[in-house]
Design an enzyme around this catalytic site. Structure first.
Site, PDB file in Angstrom:
ATOM      1  CG  ASP A  27      -2.231   0.767   0.959  1.00 56.01           C
ATOM      2  OD1 ASP A  27      -2.366   1.407  -0.118  1.00 56.01           O
ATOM      3  OD2 ASP A  27      -3.118   0.734   1.834  1.00 56.01           O
ATOM      4  CG  ASP A  28      -1.091   4.945  -0.775  1.00 60.03           C
ATOM      5  OD1 ASP A  28      -1.635   4.222   0.091  1.00 60.03           O
ATOM      6  OD2 ASP A  28      -1.695   5.887  -1.314  1.00 60.03           O
ATOM      7  CG  ASP A  84      -4.006   7.842   8.582  1.00 55.73           C
ATOM      8  OD1 ASP A  84      -3.803   7.987   9.804  1.00 55.73           O
ATOM      9  OD2 ASP A  84      -4.464   8.762   7.879  1.00 55.73           O
TER      10      ASP A  84
END
Length: 169
Positions: A103-104, A107
């Site tokens: 994933d980028d 969070d």
């Protein structure tokens, strides 16, 4: 200066920077390859943000088996319970052994928590990580503070911006 809006504490990522950071993640992942066989057998990109880094990592590590998992946890800007709306080919992925999940950004970690339930033995890697989500990630490149907003290249357009302080002459 304390009169900034939350989104003004931004970390702007260009396409060049994303490419460099994704390649750096690939180099790091090469040293974590599974002991059985010494190579990763598949990449699963978390859509949509993980698709560009996954493509770069798959190329760098010469991984041909690439699939996606899609998790919906936002309705516009309102966060809700994460729900998988598209699974990868689970017959191929199995329990995740030898699989990279890419994933980028992590969070809060809620998305990755859901993904890990379905692929518990996979190696989870993100390009960027925030402190709350870091426990869900096995490998990452850059950590940013929890209150930093990351602006990815697919979210931006080139335009004039007023100087931070003073006026432009």
């Amino acid at each position: 200066m304390t009169d900034r809006l939350p989104h003004e504490k931004g970390f702007h990522v260009s396409w060049d920077q994303l490419h460099r950071d994704s390649r750096a993640l690939a180099w790091r992942l090469q040293s974590h390859a599974p002991e059985s066989g010494g190579e990763w057998r598949a990449v699963v990109a978390i859509t949509r943000g993980g698709m560009a880094p996954a493509m770069i990592i798959a190329r760098e590590l010469n991984i041909r088996m690439v699939d996606t998992i899609s998790v919906k946890s936002y309705n516009h800007q309102d966060q809700s319970e994460p729900k998988v709306i598209k699974f990868p080919d689970m017959e191929v992925m199995g329990d995740g052994d030898g699989v990279l999940i890419i994933d980028d950004l992590v969070d809060t970690g809620r998305t990755l928590e859901v993904v890990r339930k379905h692929l518990p033995k996979a190696h989870v890697a993100t390009v960027y990580a925030k402190p709350m989500g870091r426990p869900q990630v096995d490998s990452y490149i850059t950590e940013v503070s929890q209150d930093t907003w990351i602006f990815f290249p697919w979210d931006m357009a080139l335009q004039y911006v007023k100087p931070f302080h003073g006026t432009a002459d």
